[in-house]
Design a protein around this motif. Structure first.
Motif, PDB file in Angstrom:
ATOM      1  N   GLY A 201     -33.408 -12.781  -2.910  1.00  0.00           N
ATOM      2  CA  GLY A 201     -31.976 -12.944  -3.015  1.00  0.00           C
ATOM      3  C   GLY A 201     -31.637 -13.849  -4.191  1.00  0.00           C
ATOM      4  N   GLU A 202     -30.395 -13.774  -4.628  1.00  0.00           N
ATOM      5  CA  GLU A 202     -29.964 -14.585  -5.759  1.00  0.00           C
ATOM      6  C   GLU A 202     -29.600 -15.992  -5.289  1.00  0.00           C
ATOM      7  OE1 GLU A 202     -30.119 -13.821  -8.809  1.00  0.00           O
ATOM      8  OE2 GLU A 202     -30.536 -11.672  -8.696  1.00  0.00           O
ATOM      9  N   ARG A 203     -30.312 -16.964  -5.803  1.00  0.00           N
ATOM     10  CA  ARG A 203     -30.027 -18.366  -5.507  1.00  0.00           C
ATOM     11  C   ARG A 203     -29.727 -19.076  -6.822  1.00  0.00           C
ATOM     12  NH1 ARG A 203     -33.246 -16.528  -1.546  1.00  0.00           N
ATOM     13  NH2 ARG A 203     -33.031 -17.409   0.562  1.00  0.00           N
ATOM     14  N   ARG A 204     -28.710 -19.884  -6.827  1.00  0.00           N
ATOM     15  CA  ARG A 204     -28.237 -20.479  -8.071  1.00  0.00           C
ATOM     16  C   ARG A 204     -29.272 -21.375  -8.735  1.00  0.00           C
ATOM     17  NH1 ARG A 204     -21.919 -22.240  -6.795  1.00  0.00           N
ATOM     18  NH2 ARG A 204     -21.124 -20.115  -6.418  1.00  0.00           N
ATOM     19  N   TRP A 205     -30.151 -21.975  -7.965  1.00  0.00           N
ATOM     20  CA  TRP A 205     -31.093 -22.935  -8.517  1.00  0.00           C
ATOM     21  C   TRP A 205     -32.288 -22.273  -9.187  1.00  0.00           C
ATOM     22  CZ3 TRP A 205     -35.984 -22.486  -6.654  1.00  0.00           C
ATOM     23  CH2 TRP A 205     -36.150 -21.862  -5.412  1.00  0.00           C
ATOM     24  N   GLN A 206     -32.540 -20.976  -8.918  1.00  0.00           N
ATOM     25  CA  GLN A 206     -33.772 -20.351  -9.384  1.00  0.00           C
ATOM     26  C   GLN A 206     -33.865 -20.286 -10.904  1.00  0.00           C
ATOM     27  OE1 GLN A 206     -33.252 -16.761  -6.983  1.00  0.00           O
ATOM     28  NE2 GLN A 206     -35.183 -17.218  -5.929  1.00  0.00           N
ATOM     29  N   LEU A 207     -32.852 -19.741 -11.559  1.00  0.00           N
ATOM     30  CA  LEU A 207     -32.898 -19.598 -13.013  1.00  0.00           C
ATOM     31  C   LEU A 207     -32.919 -20.950 -13.723  1.00  0.00           C
ATOM     32  CD1 LEU A 207     -32.985 -17.764 -15.450  1.00  0.00           C
ATOM     33  CD2 LEU A 207     -30.480 -17.644 -15.392  1.00  0.00           C
ATOM     34  N   PRO A 208     -32.046 -21.917 -13.357  1.00  0.00           N
ATOM     35  CA  PRO A 208     -32.161 -23.235 -13.996  1.00  0.00           C
ATOM     36  C   PRO A 208     -33.527 -23.880 -13.783  1.00  0.00           C
ATOM     37  CG  PRO A 208     -30.059 -23.041 -12.858  1.00  0.00           C
ATOM     38  CD  PRO A 208     -30.853 -21.844 -12.482  1.00  0.00           C
ATOM     39  N   ALA A 209     -34.083 -23.720 -12.583  1.00  0.00           N
ATOM     40  CA  ALA A 209     -35.403 -24.305 -12.312  1.00  0.00           C
ATOM     41  C   ALA A 209     -36.473 -23.651 -13.177  1.00  0.00           C
ATOM     42  CB  ALA A 209     -35.747 -24.155 -10.835  1.00  0.00           C
TER      43      ALA A 209
END
Length: 320
Positions: A201-209
């Motif tokens: 699922g899309e979680r906001r923290w994944q791409l910045p992390a």
């Protein structure tokens, strides 16, 4: 766990020439070219997002292995015991019998000191072959949602055990090395699955992390020998590619056999062309001879390969 009796038993019990060839072949599948092929086939012949998750796991494990090797700085079995063969050949150890004398003891301190004094020391702990094999297997299992029990056990346990046996048989790693690689590989494979956007699922923290991790490791590779520059730059390129596709949209995964084959062949062609192109650019553009320049060209080369493959994947029609 740093005893050499395990290696001596394996080498003396299974001393046939064909066994050495089998063990060498298994170990050969733990090198970069084998995982490059696996990643390209998974990403462009099956599911792009899941294939890139496998790439992320491999790169993270490679960085972790290098950092641990340089920090622990421990010898290999063939460095401490004259009776242990090194890839089927007589070894040239620093001491004659310097393996651990009890299950929990470390290798001979004198051998360790002599190895660390070498200008380009080849450390043993932990096993990169076993670690990357396990990380890739766990990432495959989780990213592709594999449910068949026999295949799950093969990826998490069966294939890593074979790799571990081959590395011990060849005198390259202690039992402690392969166990550490296996445990770390499980954790890093799961971490890669958590970090890749869209798999859980899309979680906001994944791409910045993911981007922060790539930038941090790239910076660390310029400041310390604990982080390998090549793997760090590829990880940075992977993060940038994922960010670009999160913005522009991911190409649809292939459906038919023909489309799968065409996409894999297309990215292989891009892979073969990227190195000479990057080499030509590096010779043409005057940049200082510094680690940051090497980091730049490694990153550009990886972006050319992956970005070119994604672009061609968008062009090849789904009905091909």
């Amino acid at each position: 766990m740093f005893q050499t009796q395990w290696h001596l038993w394996l080498q003396h019990t299974f001393d046939a020439g064909w066994m050495l060839s089998v063990m060498q072949f298994i170990s050969l599948l733990g090198y970069e070219m084998a995982y490059t092929a696996l990643i390209l086939v998974c990403a462009f012949g099956a599911r792009l997002r899941a294939g890139l998750c496998v790439m992320l796991a491999v790169l993270l494990m490679a960085c972790a292995t290098h950092a641990i090797k340089q920090s622990a700085a421990l010898p290999r079995p063939s460095d401490v015991d004259a009776a242990v063969l090194d890839k089927g050949e007589p070894s040239h150890p620093f001491v004659v019998d310097g393996g651990g004398h009890t299950f929990w003891s470390l290798p001979d301190a004198q051998a360790t000191t002599m190895l660390r004094a070498q200008p380009h020391a080849d450390y043993g702990f932990n096993s990169g072959h076993v670690g990357i094999t396990t990380a890739a297997g766990v990432a495959l299992l989780l990213a592709f949602g594999i449910r068949r029990r026999w295949l799950r056990w093969t990826l998490v346990l069966g294939w890593p055990v074979l790799m571990a046996i081959s590395r011990m048989y060849l005198g390259r790693h202690f039992l402690a090395d392969v166990l550490a690689g296996w445990l770390l590989g499980i954790g890093i494979g799961a971490l890669a699955w958590q970090l890749m956007p869209g798999l859980r699922g899309e979680r906001r923290w994944q791409l910045p992390a993911l981007l922060c991790l790539g930038v941090a490791l790239a910076w660390a590779s310029l400041c310390t020998p604990l982080v390998p520059l090549g793997e760090a730059s590829r990880l940075l390129a992977l993060g940038l590619l994922v960010a670009w596709m999160q913005w522009r949209g991911w190409p649809a995964d292939p459906q038919g056999v023909v489309q799968r084959v065409l996409r894999v062949l297309a990215v292989v062609v891009v892979y073969l062309l990227a190195r000479p192109v990057v080499g030509w650019l590096a010779d043409t553009i005057p940049l200082p001879d510094a680690p940051v320049t090497e980091l730049l060209w490694h990153t550009v080369g990886t972006l050319l390969i992956l970005g070119g493959g994604v672009t061609l994947a968008r062009w090849i029609p789904r009905g091909a």
